[in-house]
Scaffold this motif. Structure first.
Motif, PDB file in Angstrom:
ATOM      1  N   ILE A  22       0.807  -1.291  -0.020  1.00  0.00           N
ATOM      2  CA  ILE A  22       0.021  -0.114   0.140  1.00  0.00           C
ATOM      3  C   ILE A  22       0.846   1.354  -0.074  1.00  0.00           C
ATOM      4  CG2 ILE A  22      -1.683   1.336   1.425  1.00  0.00           C
ATOM      5  CD1 ILE A  22      -2.741  -1.343   2.398  1.00  0.00           C
ATOM      6  N   GLU A  23       1.905   1.530   0.820  1.00  0.00           N
ATOM      7  CA  GLU A  23       2.739   2.404   1.019  1.00  0.00           C
ATOM      8  C   GLU A  23       3.563   2.627  -0.382  1.00  0.00           C
ATOM      9  OE1 GLU A  23       6.376   3.942   3.782  1.00  0.00           O
ATOM     10  OE2 GLU A  23       5.531   2.295   4.139  1.00  0.00           O
ATOM     11  N   LYS A  24       4.134   1.389  -1.119  1.00  0.00           N
ATOM     12  CA  LYS A  24       5.088   1.664  -1.930  1.00  0.00           C
ATOM     13  C   LYS A  24       4.408   2.055  -3.276  1.00  0.00           C
ATOM     14  CE  LYS A  24       8.247  -1.037  -4.987  1.00  0.00           C
ATOM     15  NZ  LYS A  24       8.953  -2.413  -5.271  1.00  0.00           N
ATOM     16  N   HIS A  25       3.071   1.646  -3.533  1.00  0.00           N
ATOM     17  CA  HIS A  25       2.248   1.828  -4.633  1.00  0.00           C
ATOM     18  C   HIS A  25       1.317   3.021  -4.605  1.00  0.00           C
ATOM     19  CE1 HIS A  25       4.258  -1.337  -6.784  1.00  0.00           C
ATOM     20  NE2 HIS A  25       4.192  -2.235  -5.861  1.00  0.00           N
TER      21      HIS A  25
ATOM     22  N   ALA B   1       3.211  -7.529  -6.646  1.00  0.00           N
ATOM     23  CA  ALA B   1       3.444  -7.370  -5.358  1.00  0.00           C
ATOM     24  C   ALA B   1       2.205  -8.277  -4.833  1.00  0.00           C
ATOM     25  CB  ALA B   1       3.380  -5.986  -5.038  1.00  0.00           C
ATOM     26  N   PHE B   2       0.929  -8.118  -5.075  1.00  0.00           N
ATOM     27  CA  PHE B   2       0.037  -8.757  -4.591  1.00  0.00           C
ATOM     28  C   PHE B   2       0.126 -10.177  -4.937  1.00  0.00           C
ATOM     29  CE2 PHE B   2      -3.035  -4.925  -5.057  1.00  0.00           C
ATOM     30  CZ  PHE B   2      -3.031  -4.769  -3.655  1.00  0.00           C
ATOM     31  N   LEU B   3       0.547 -10.805  -5.730  1.00  0.00           N
ATOM     32  CA  LEU B   3       0.727 -12.240  -6.111  1.00  0.00           C
ATOM     33  C   LEU B   3       1.804 -12.777  -5.315  1.00  0.00           C
ATOM     34  CD1 LEU B   3      -0.514 -12.556  -9.855  1.00  0.00           C
ATOM     35  CD2 LEU B   3      -1.998 -12.417  -7.949  1.00  0.00           C
ATOM     36  N   SER B   4       2.817 -11.805  -5.470  1.00  0.00           N
ATOM     37  CA  SER B   4       4.041 -12.285  -4.709  1.00  0.00           C
ATOM     38  C   SER B   4       3.876 -12.619  -3.181  1.00  0.00           C
ATOM     39  CB  SER B   4       5.191 -11.377  -4.939  1.00  0.00           C
ATOM     40  OG  SER B   4       5.275 -11.517  -6.113  1.00  0.00           O
ATOM     41  N   LYS B   5       2.868 -11.639  -2.506  1.00  0.00           N
ATOM     42  CA  LYS B   5       2.529 -11.733  -1.117  1.00  0.00           C
ATOM     43  C   LYS B   5       1.849 -12.819  -1.130  1.00  0.00           C
ATOM     44  CE  LYS B   5       3.353  -8.558   1.407  1.00  0.00           C
ATOM     45  NZ  LYS B   5       4.107  -8.206   2.183  1.00  0.00           N
ATOM     46  N   LYS B   6       1.004 -13.100  -1.908  1.00  0.00           N
ATOM     47  CA  LYS B   6       0.049 -14.301  -1.714  1.00  0.00           C
ATOM     48  C   LYS B   6       0.807 -15.513  -1.930  1.00  0.00           C
ATOM     49  CE  LYS B   6      -4.282 -16.067  -2.120  1.00  0.00           C
ATOM     50  NZ  LYS B   6      -5.314 -15.681  -1.244  1.00  0.00           N
ATOM     51  N   LEU B   7       1.625 -15.655  -2.605  1.00  0.00           N
ATOM     52  CA  LEU B   7       2.594 -16.791  -2.821  1.00  0.00           C
ATOM     53  C   LEU B   7       3.491 -17.064  -1.564  1.00  0.00           C
ATOM     54  CD1 LEU B   7       3.984 -19.121  -4.338  1.00  0.00           C
ATOM     55  CD2 LEU B   7       5.587 -17.441  -5.397  1.00  0.00           C
ATOM     56  N   ALA B   8       4.037 -15.933  -1.061  1.00  0.00           N
ATOM     57  CA  ALA B   8       4.967 -15.816   0.256  1.00  0.00           C
ATOM     58  C   ALA B   8       4.271 -16.460   1.202  1.00  0.00           C
ATOM     59  CB  ALA B   8       5.566 -14.534   0.243  1.00  0.00           C
ATOM     60  N   GLY B   9       2.863 -15.770   1.318  1.00  0.00           N
ATOM     61  CA  GLY B   9       1.948 -16.428   2.470  1.00  0.00           C
ATOM     62  C   GLY B   9       1.773 -17.666   2.553  1.00  0.00           C
ATOM     63  N   TYR B  10       1.375 -18.369   1.273  1.00  0.00           N
ATOM     64  CA  TYR B  10       1.247 -19.758   1.142  1.00  0.00           C
ATOM     65  C   TYR B  10       2.523 -20.576   1.809  1.00  0.00           C
ATOM     66  CZ  TYR B  10      -3.086 -19.716  -1.124  1.00  0.00           C
ATOM     67  OH  TYR B  10      -4.637 -19.864  -1.597  1.00  0.00           O
ATOM     68  N   GLN B  11       3.753 -20.145   1.205  1.00  0.00           N
ATOM     69  CA  GLN B  11       4.884 -20.861   1.622  1.00  0.00           C
ATOM     70  C   GLN B  11       5.230 -20.543   2.829  1.00  0.00           C
ATOM     71  OE1 GLN B  11       7.366 -18.821  -1.202  1.00  0.00           O
ATOM     72  NE2 GLN B  11       7.213 -20.265  -2.574  1.00  0.00           N
TER      73      GLN B  11
ATOM     74  N   ALA C 134      -8.184  -2.164  -1.058  1.00  0.00           N
ATOM     75  CA  ALA C 134      -6.934  -1.899  -1.869  1.00  0.00           C
ATOM     76  C   ALA C 134      -6.815  -2.855  -2.845  1.00  0.00           C
ATOM     77  CB  ALA C 134      -5.691  -2.154  -0.800  1.00  0.00           C
ATOM     78  N   MET C 135      -7.078  -3.840  -2.797  1.00  0.00           N
ATOM     79  CA  MET C 135      -6.996  -4.616  -4.209  1.00  0.00           C
ATOM     80  C   MET C 135      -8.248  -4.182  -5.322  1.00  0.00           C
ATOM     81  SD  MET C 135      -6.815  -8.099  -2.420  1.00  0.00           S
ATOM     82  CE  MET C 135      -6.719  -9.394  -3.828  1.00  0.00           C
ATOM     83  N   GLY C 136      -9.294  -3.821  -4.596  1.00  0.00           N
ATOM     84  CA  GLY C 136     -10.490  -3.288  -5.726  1.00  0.00           C
ATOM     85  C   GLY C 136     -10.105  -1.879  -6.243  1.00  0.00           C
TER      86      GLY C 136
END
Length: 341
Positions: free
Chosen positions: A104-107, A186-196, A281-283
């Protein structure tokens, strides 16, 4: 703190016996503080609750074995001790994004509710009746009242582990198709990292090492396959679309519930999930993405992708308590066609 629950009679003798058979290093209790090992009625069928303030997930398995293998424990009427599980201190939905304040801050993304005419709300309004029916399910009503059978809560989470194990590879593919240093990446990478990160906790917390160790309901398998196909076969913007039902539905459900009483062991589920800021934020990002990339996103198709994911969320909650859910046809929703890979 590690918190364990096991079905059985609420019996102080059981607490004493179980504590006596814990390895000394794991007890975290002194003989003169028996109140720290609390016993109380926990569901309509009753359950025994063990709180070990100094325990952690690292020794959860050893604690489990120490109690479950104790003949004295069985002799004091805890036949359900083999259903023992550790409750995570954080009950936020496993598949929801972790903290995204950095994105949110970066983008420079807004966490305010998207405009009323945005795609976010169009997708939500199309299946809001599914959300209402989800809230009425026994699983969610049990969360709200604090009466959900702990075996059903644990069963849902173990089934969810299957989903997360299966989802990691699909999100890896979706991330590879995005442009680095963009909000979508960033959103998809965060989702992937959360799953991992979440998947790494399962061997200690739930004693499962991979999806192959789990036999989830068929609807969980179907949902995992559906999201995996969206992530792997479609433009990555649709991967964001398929994420939003989980992100917003869980927040909406928690927001409809009563403020949790201190006695509600699921109170953290309500408070931790009652946060729609990530979904908002996604919306808001979707609106700017469509402006900057005209024609990439088919809004009608997006509504189908979103709607069927919401159906799967509803049906997975229903499966946790063996409740027969409505099918997609009941809501007038057709499963979207996804091109083969």
């Amino acid at each position: 703190m590690a918190i364990f629950e096991a079905s059985g009679r609420p019996d102080r003798g059981a607490a004493k016996a179980a504590r006596a058979h814990l390895p000394r290093d794991f007890r975290g209790l002194r003989p003169k503080t028996p109140d720290r090992l609390g016993i109380r009625p926990w569901t309509p069928q009753f359950a025994t609750r063990f709180e070990l303030p100094n325990a952690s997930s690292r020794n959860a398995g050893a604690i489990h074995r120490a109690i479950a293998n104790s003949p004295q424990t069985y002799s004091v009427r805890l036949p359900g001790i083999v259903t023992l599980h550790e409750r995570s201190p954080n009950m936020r939905g496993n598949r929801r994004l972790p903290d995204i304040s950095d994105i949110i801050e970066k983008h420079q993304l807004s966490t305010a509710p998207p405009p009323a005419d945005s795609l976010f709300w169009k997708m939500w309004r199309g299946v809001q009746d599914v959300a209402t029916d989800t809230l009425a399910l026994p699983y969610l009503q049990g969360i709200n009242a604090g009466t959900l059978d702990p075996n059903q809560y644990g069963g849902y989470n173990v089934a969810d582990a299957y989903y997360c194990f299966e989802g990691a590879d699909a999100y890896q593919t979706a991330v590879s198709k995005t442009t680095p240093n963009t909000p979508l990446n960033a959103f998809l990478s965060k989702k992937l990292a959360g799953y991992q990160r979440y998947n790494a906790t399962f061997p200690d917390t739930w004693h499962v090492s991979s999806a192959a160790s789990i036999s989830p309901p068929q609807v969980t398998k179907d949902y995992a396959e559906y999201e995996g196909n969206v992530a792997a076969r479609l433009d990555p913007i649709y991967c964001l679309i398929v994420m939003i039902p989980c992100e917003y539905l869980w927040a909406w459900l928690a927001g409809q519930m009563n403020p949790p009483q201190p006695s509600n062991v699921y109170g953290e589920w309500i408070t931790e999930n009652n946060d729609p800021s990530g979904a908002y934020a996604m919306g808001n990002f979707l609106d700017s993405y469509m402006t900057q990339n005209p024609g990439v996103l088919d809004t009608s198709y997006a509504q189908l992708i979103y709607g069927f994911a919401q159906i799967y969320e509803y049906q997975n909650f229903a499966a946790a308590t063996g409740t027969q859910p409505n099918d997609a046809a009941h809501y007038g929703i057709d499963k979207p066609a996804i091109p083969p890979s």
